[in-house]
Design a protein around this motif. Sequence first.
Motif, PDB file in Angstrom:
ATOM      1  N   ARG A  23      71.583  32.620  31.905  1.00 41.48           N
ATOM      2  CA  ARG A  23      70.630  33.533  32.544  1.00 41.48           C
ATOM      3  C   ARG A  23      70.863  33.476  34.037  1.00 41.48           C
ATOM      4  N   ALA A  24      70.689  34.609  34.682  1.00 40.63           N
ATOM      5  CA  ALA A  24      70.818  34.676  36.139  1.00 40.63           C
ATOM      6  C   ALA A  24      69.681  35.518  36.680  1.00 40.63           C
ATOM      7  N   ARG A  25      69.194  35.111  37.850  1.00 39.33           N
ATOM      8  CA  ARG A  25      68.102  35.867  38.465  1.00 39.33           C
ATOM      9  C   ARG A  25      68.243  35.794  39.985  1.00 39.33           C
ATOM     10  N   TRP A  26      67.746  36.797  40.626  1.00 41.00           N
ATOM     11  CA  TRP A  26      67.759  36.837  42.082  1.00 41.00           C
ATOM     12  C   TRP A  26      66.541  36.119  42.625  1.00 41.00           C
ATOM     13  N   SER A  27      66.747  35.361  43.684  1.00 38.59           N
ATOM     14  CA  SER A  27      65.674  34.738  44.440  1.00 38.59           C
ATOM     15  C   SER A  27      65.925  35.121  45.896  1.00 38.59           C
ATOM     16  N   GLY A  28      65.262  36.180  46.315  1.00 38.36           N
ATOM     17  CA  GLY A  28      65.563  36.733  47.639  1.00 38.36           C
ATOM     18  C   GLY A  28      66.963  37.340  47.615  1.00 38.36           C
ATOM     19  N   PRO A  64      79.816  35.369  42.911  1.00 37.87           N
ATOM     20  CA  PRO A  64      79.326  35.760  44.242  1.00 37.87           C
ATOM     21  C   PRO A  64      77.806  35.601  44.369  1.00 37.87           C
ATOM     22  N   HIS A  65      77.367  35.134  45.513  1.00 35.11           N
ATOM     23  CA  HIS A  65      75.950  35.012  45.870  1.00 35.11           C
ATOM     24  C   HIS A  65      75.224  33.897  45.124  1.00 35.11           C
ATOM     25  N   LEU A  66      75.937  33.124  44.270  1.00 36.21           N
ATOM     26  CA  LEU A  66      75.263  32.060  43.530  1.00 36.21           C
ATOM     27  C   LEU A  66      74.896  30.922  44.472  1.00 36.21           C
ATOM     28  N   ASP A  67      73.608  30.597  44.496  1.00 39.40           N
ATOM     29  CA  ASP A  67      73.103  29.532  45.355  1.00 39.40           C
ATOM     30  C   ASP A  67      72.828  28.254  44.573  1.00 39.40           C
ATOM     31  N   HIS A  68      72.378  28.382  43.328  1.00 36.35           N
ATOM     32  CA  HIS A  68      72.010  27.215  42.531  1.00 36.35           C
ATOM     33  C   HIS A  68      72.254  27.508  41.057  1.00 36.35           C
ATOM     34  N   ALA A  69      72.716  26.482  40.330  1.00 35.56           N
ATOM     35  CA  ALA A  69      72.878  26.603  38.879  1.00 35.56           C
ATOM     36  C   ALA A  69      72.347  25.336  38.226  1.00 35.56           C
ATOM     37  N   SER A  70      71.517  25.504  37.204  1.00 37.20           N
ATOM     38  CA  SER A  70      71.038  24.392  36.387  1.00 37.20           C
ATOM     39  C   SER A  70      71.835  24.416  35.090  1.00 37.20           C
ATOM     40  N   ILE A  71      72.457  23.289  34.769  1.00 41.44           N
ATOM     41  CA  ILE A  71      73.305  23.207  33.586  1.00 41.44           C
ATOM     42  C   ILE A  71      72.671  22.234  32.605  1.00 41.44           C
ATOM     43  N   HIS A  72      72.350  22.703  31.416  1.00 42.22           N
ATOM     44  CA  HIS A  72      71.811  21.853  30.354  1.00 42.22           C
ATOM     45  C   HIS A  72      72.943  21.551  29.383  1.00 42.22           C
TER      46      HIS A  72
END
Length: 91
Positions: A23-28, A64-72
Amino acid sequence: MFAHQSQTTAAEVPGVIAVRRARARWSGHRLEADLDITVDSTLTVNDGHRIAEAVHDTLRRGVPHLDHASIHVTPEAPNPTSHTHAGTRED
């Protein structure tokens, strides 16, 4: 689009058997991602963690533009048809 790109990028990391959810979402103006990856169940916790770090680093470089990723990290079930969750009993 970004979730699919994250999934495809993560699947190319050595040690990743499957990407079950992305899943990906924009935060600002920055993108955040959450992924569930499957790894070999015989790996140590440290080895699974190293794979998760490699996925994180690969995503940061490749999406591109990825700031943070949580990996389970989930170990591959020995028999995919009989998956049980921690804390449940099979009678």
